[in-house]
Design a protein around this motif. Sequence first.
Motif, PDB file in Angstrom:
ATOM      1  N   GLU A 166       0.881  -1.168   0.000  1.00 49.44           N
ATOM      2  CA  GLU A 166       0.000   0.000   0.000  1.00 49.44           C
ATOM      3  C   GLU A 166       0.916   1.214   0.000  1.00 49.44           C
ATOM      4  O   GLU A 166       2.130   1.079  -0.054  1.00 49.44           O
ATOM      5  CB  GLU A 166      -0.880   0.038   1.253  1.00 49.44           C
ATOM      6  N   ASP A 167       0.328   2.384   0.124  1.00 48.97           N
ATOM      7  CA  ASP A 167       1.145   3.611   0.146  1.00 48.97           C
ATOM      8  C   ASP A 167       2.130   3.638   1.308  1.00 48.97           C
ATOM      9  O   ASP A 167       3.254   4.109   1.161  1.00 48.97           O
ATOM     10  CB  ASP A 167       0.256   4.847   0.228  1.00 48.97           C
ATOM     11  N   TYR A 168       1.720   3.147   2.464  1.00 45.95           N
ATOM     12  CA  TYR A 168       2.555   3.234   3.669  1.00 45.95           C
ATOM     13  C   TYR A 168       2.740   1.882   4.362  1.00 45.95           C
ATOM     14  O   TYR A 168       3.025   1.842   5.554  1.00 45.95           O
ATOM     15  CB  TYR A 168       1.951   4.228   4.666  1.00 45.95           C
TER      16      TYR A 168
ATOM     17  N   ASP B  93       5.082  12.136   0.430  1.00 50.23           N
ATOM     18  CA  ASP B  93       4.484  11.647  -0.808  1.00 50.23           C
ATOM     19  C   ASP B  93       4.637  10.124  -0.829  1.00 50.23           C
ATOM     20  O   ASP B  93       5.756   9.612  -0.745  1.00 50.23           O
ATOM     21  CB  ASP B  93       5.210  12.270  -1.997  1.00 50.23           C
ATOM     22  N   PRO B  94       3.547   9.367  -0.938  1.00 55.86           N
ATOM     23  CA  PRO B  94       3.628   7.904  -0.911  1.00 55.86           C
ATOM     24  C   PRO B  94       4.546   7.324  -1.986  1.00 55.86           C
ATOM     25  O   PRO B  94       5.110   6.256  -1.801  1.00 55.86           O
ATOM     26  CB  PRO B  94       2.187   7.450  -1.130  1.00 55.86           C
ATOM     27  N   ALA B  95       4.726   8.012  -3.100  1.00 59.29           N
ATOM     28  CA  ALA B  95       5.602   7.511  -4.159  1.00 59.29           C
ATOM     29  C   ALA B  95       7.047   7.362  -3.667  1.00 59.29           C
ATOM     30  O   ALA B  95       7.786   6.504  -4.158  1.00 59.29           O
ATOM     31  CB  ALA B  95       5.549   8.435  -5.365  1.00 59.29           C
TER      32      ALA B  95
ATOM     33  N   ARG C 210       7.613   3.721  -2.179  1.00 53.88           N
ATOM     34  CA  ARG C 210       7.420   2.498  -2.974  1.00 53.88           C
ATOM     35  C   ARG C 210       8.680   1.641  -3.043  1.00 53.88           C
ATOM     36  O   ARG C 210       8.665   0.470  -2.684  1.00 53.88           O
ATOM     37  CB  ARG C 210       6.931   2.856  -4.364  1.00 53.88           C
TER      38      ARG C 210
END
Length: 56
Positions: free
Chosen positions: A15-17, A37-39, A42
């Motif tokens: 997931e994002d986090y 920023d979740p990106a 990754r």
Amino acid sequence: MLRPLSGISDEAYAEDYAVFVQKHDFWVSIDLTRSNDPAENRGPLENLARTVASRL
């Protein structure tokens, strides 16, 4: 939204986090508490999932 991560373990998702790794009868989840920023998370989370899977 969960994204499957192929080639890491029996099952692995991100997931994002967070990442979730399943190998044999064990599940491991790793959750981040960040407001970035979740990106940015990754690649490091996928690398961490690979490391965890290799040690189970």
